[in-house]
Design a protein around this motif. Structure first.
Motif, PDB file in Angstrom:
ATOM      1  N   HIS A 205     -14.756  19.303 -19.450  1.00 37.68           N
ATOM      2  CA  HIS A 205     -15.014  18.238 -20.458  1.00 37.68           C
ATOM      3  C   HIS A 205     -15.920  18.856 -21.655  1.00 37.68           C
ATOM      4  N   SER A 206     -15.712  19.063 -23.005  1.00 39.24           N
ATOM      5  CA  SER A 206     -16.542  19.420 -23.830  1.00 39.24           C
ATOM      6  C   SER A 206     -17.807  18.555 -24.095  1.00 39.24           C
ATOM      7  N   PHE A 207     -17.906  17.161 -23.433  1.00 30.62           N
ATOM      8  CA  PHE A 207     -18.946  16.515 -23.339  1.00 30.62           C
ATOM      9  C   PHE A 207     -20.044  16.816 -22.593  1.00 30.62           C
ATOM     10  N   VAL A 208     -19.678  17.810 -21.489  1.00 34.25           N
ATOM     11  CA  VAL A 208     -20.882  18.495 -20.661  1.00 34.25           C
ATOM     12  C   VAL A 208     -21.499  19.198 -21.409  1.00 34.25           C
ATOM     13  N   TRP A 209     -21.265  19.777 -22.775  1.00 34.98           N
ATOM     14  CA  TRP A 209     -21.915  20.646 -23.412  1.00 34.98           C
ATOM     15  C   TRP A 209     -22.515  20.133 -24.545  1.00 34.98           C
TER      16      TRP A 209
ATOM     17  N   SER B 245     -18.427  27.372 -22.008  1.00 34.74           N
ATOM     18  CA  SER B 245     -17.293  26.904 -21.278  1.00 34.74           C
ATOM     19  C   SER B 245     -16.957  28.582 -20.410  1.00 34.74           C
ATOM     20  N   ARG B 246     -16.596  29.433 -21.339  1.00 34.96           N
ATOM     21  CA  ARG B 246     -16.250  30.755 -20.850  1.00 34.96           C
ATOM     22  C   ARG B 246     -17.387  31.314 -20.035  1.00 34.96           C
ATOM     23  N   GLU B 247     -18.663  31.215 -20.133  1.00 34.12           N
ATOM     24  CA  GLU B 247     -19.940  31.791 -19.565  1.00 34.12           C
ATOM     25  C   GLU B 247     -19.867  31.129 -18.077  1.00 34.12           C
ATOM     26  N   ALA B 248     -19.595  29.864 -17.984  1.00 35.60           N
ATOM     27  CA  ALA B 248     -19.638  29.256 -16.793  1.00 35.60           C
ATOM     28  C   ALA B 248     -18.237  29.403 -15.840  1.00 35.60           C
ATOM     29  N   GLY B 249     -17.444  30.171 -16.519  1.00 32.27           N
ATOM     30  CA  GLY B 249     -16.135  30.455 -15.616  1.00 32.27           C
ATOM     31  C   GLY B 249     -15.072  29.874 -15.727  1.00 32.27           C
ATOM     32  N   PHE B 250     -14.710  28.923 -16.698  1.00 34.79           N
ATOM     33  CA  PHE B 250     -13.843  27.895 -16.851  1.00 34.79           C
ATOM     34  C   PHE B 250     -12.570  28.412 -17.704  1.00 34.79           C
ATOM     35  N   ASP B 251     -11.576  27.933 -17.272  1.00 35.93           N
ATOM     36  CA  ASP B 251     -10.260  28.574 -18.120  1.00 35.93           C
ATOM     37  C   ASP B 251      -9.555  27.689 -19.163  1.00 35.93           C
ATOM     38  N   LEU B 252     -10.317  26.536 -19.224  1.00 37.13           N
ATOM     39  CA  LEU B 252      -9.642  25.587 -20.120  1.00 37.13           C
ATOM     40  C   LEU B 252     -10.826  24.684 -20.779  1.00 37.13           C
ATOM     41  N   ILE B 253     -10.864  24.241 -21.895  1.00 37.42           N
ATOM     42  CA  ILE B 253     -11.828  23.123 -22.508  1.00 37.42           C
ATOM     43  C   ILE B 253     -11.039  21.907 -23.001  1.00 37.42           C
ATOM     44  N   GLU B 254     -11.434  20.909 -22.619  1.00 38.20           N
ATOM     45  CA  GLU B 254     -11.023  19.400 -22.880  1.00 38.20           C
ATOM     46  C   GLU B 254     -11.795  19.124 -24.209  1.00 38.20           C
ATOM     47  N   LEU B 255     -11.251  18.764 -25.343  1.00 39.87           N
ATOM     48  CA  LEU B 255     -11.795  18.068 -26.343  1.00 39.87           C
ATOM     49  C   LEU B 255     -11.494  16.720 -26.769  1.00 39.87           C
TER      50      LEU B 255
ATOM     51  N   GLY C 149      -7.726  27.942 -22.592  1.00 39.54           N
ATOM     52  CA  GLY C 149      -6.666  26.983 -22.755  1.00 39.54           C
ATOM     53  C   GLY C 149      -7.385  25.813 -23.389  1.00 39.54           C
ATOM     54  N   VAL C 150      -6.743  24.718 -24.136  1.00 36.23           N
ATOM     55  CA  VAL C 150      -7.177  23.558 -24.585  1.00 36.23           C
ATOM     56  C   VAL C 150      -6.459  22.404 -24.293  1.00 36.23           C
ATOM     57  N   ALA C 151      -7.225  21.298 -23.806  1.00 33.39           N
ATOM     58  CA  ALA C 151      -6.074  20.001 -23.570  1.00 33.39           C
ATOM     59  C   ALA C 151      -7.127  18.856 -24.528  1.00 33.39           C
TER      60      ALA C 151
ATOM     61  N   THR D 251      -9.546  19.438 -14.625  1.00 36.03           N
ATOM     62  CA  THR D 251     -10.566  19.563 -15.400  1.00 36.03           C
ATOM     63  C   THR D 251     -11.834  18.738 -14.968  1.00 36.03           C
ATOM     64  N   PHE D 252     -13.129  19.352 -14.991  1.00 33.80           N
ATOM     65  CA  PHE D 252     -14.331  18.808 -14.505  1.00 33.80           C
ATOM     66  C   PHE D 252     -14.779  17.872 -15.747  1.00 33.80           C
ATOM     67  N   GLU D 253     -15.042  16.756 -15.391  1.00 27.21           N
ATOM     68  CA  GLU D 253     -15.695  15.743 -16.066  1.00 27.21           C
ATOM     69  C   GLU D 253     -16.943  15.201 -15.659  1.00 27.21           C
ATOM     70  N   SER D 254     -18.120  15.184 -16.450  1.00 31.81           N
ATOM     71  CA  SER D 254     -19.354  14.519 -15.933  1.00 31.81           C
ATOM     72  C   SER D 254     -19.987  14.178 -17.124  1.00 31.81           C
ATOM     73  N   PHE D 255     -20.790  12.931 -17.011  1.00 31.34           N
ATOM     74  CA  PHE D 255     -21.336  12.412 -18.208  1.00 31.34           C
ATOM     75  C   PHE D 255     -22.829  12.144 -17.786  1.00 31.34           C
TER      76      PHE D 255
END
Length: 299
Positions: free
Chosen positions: A7-11, A27-37, A60-62, A239-243
């Motif tokens: 999830h983009s709000f991690v960043w 997101s790419r540096e951390a090894g993820f395939d997809l970004i959720e916006l 990818g994007v969601a 998708t990993f989500e954390s706030f």
């Protein structure tokens, strides 16, 4: 194989160009395939440029949203419901224009605490209205994935079983479940059994800890969840989500009660999450191989 997203709000909760570019790079540096916006406003973002930036990084994007009270499609007020339809249709277009195929989140009703129970009429209004949006979304190559959230964020759909019944009411073949371990941990009698029961109708999956911090440091039974995902053959997006109060978004932080600072180093958090998910899924697959192998003598 599932795409593993973040999830983009991690960043960052910002949608300015520099912040979005950094979000994609991290997101790419951390090894993820997809970004959720989430809650991306096309009027403030150069969408073609962002789409190219996402594609250039092979991500990818969601897209995810929660409908506002003034755009609740379950409402008996025609103008309110029409505003909700407009929001959904514009977000479907945004998803398509960014190169995505999944719109997720609380699409079926307003996001926020309600103080009265939903009615049969509100259920039907929501299901039938969303089915109409889903048909248009299908033409755009986008699926609708309704997030099942806890009772403090919605009164309409709180369990996977309710979500399945809602999809049946809608009659749509382009509405799927968006399940989330944080919410399931609150509402489901047994998260793993709920996942197995919903097999085939899960279109998007959020992984988040019981306190929304580092995976494995809360009360969620991750072994059972990974085992269930492998058992049902789930191969769609995870998708990993954390706030944390470290990053605040006005539209989401208050509604989801993000008051505590559960992390400060988001790269450390993200890399840990990627490893945690990979190991969890791999371990579950190896277990499945062991229990299904015949191990016949001489084989």
């Amino acid at each position: 194989m599932s795409r593993i997203g973040i999830h983009s709000f991690v960043w960052s909760a910002s949608s300015n160009r520099e912040a979005l570019e950094k979000t994609l790079d991290q997101s790419r540096e951390a090894g993820f395939d997809l970004i959720e916006l989430s809650y991306l406003d096309p009027s403030h973002v150069d969408i073609p440029r962002l789409a190219k930036s996402i594609a250039d990084r092979d991500l990818g994007v969601a897209i995810s949203i929660g409908l506002p009270a003034e755009g609740d499609i379950s409402s008996a007020d025609k103008a309110t419901a029409e505003r909700g339809v407009d929001i959904l249709e514009r977000t479907v277009a945004l998803t398509r224009d960014l190169g995505g195929s999944k719109l997720a989140g609380i699409l079926q009703t307003a996001h926020g605490l309600e103080t009265s129970a939903p009615t049969a009429d509100s259920w039907k209004r929501s299901a039938h209205t969303l089915a109409e949006v889903a048909e248009k979304a299908k033409a755009a190559g986008v699926s609708l994935n309704i997030e099942i959230v806890n009772r403090f964020e919605s009164n309409l759909l709180n369990t996977a079983a309710q979500g399945l019944a809602f999809i049946e009411t809608s009659g749509s073949d382009n509405i799927f479940l968006h399940l989330d371990t944080f919410h399931m941990n609150i509402e489901e009698a047994d998260v793993a059994l709920a996942l197995r029961h919903a097999a085939g109708k899960i279109g998007y999956f959020h992984i988040g800890e019981s306190h929304r911090g580092f995976l494995g440091t809360g009360s969620i039974d991750w072994v059972a969840i990974f085992d269930a995902l492998v058992a049902i053959g789930y191969a769609d997006d995870i998708t990993f989500e954390s706030f944390s109060s470290e990053i605040v978004d006005e539209k989401l932080s208050r509604k989801t009660a993000i008051w505590r600072n559960l992390w400060q180093d988001n790269m450390e958090l993200a890399k840990h999450a990627r490893r945690f998910i990979d190991v969890g899924l791999e371990t579950a697959r190896r277990k499945q191989e062991l229990v299904t192998a015949s191990h016949r003598p001489g084989a």
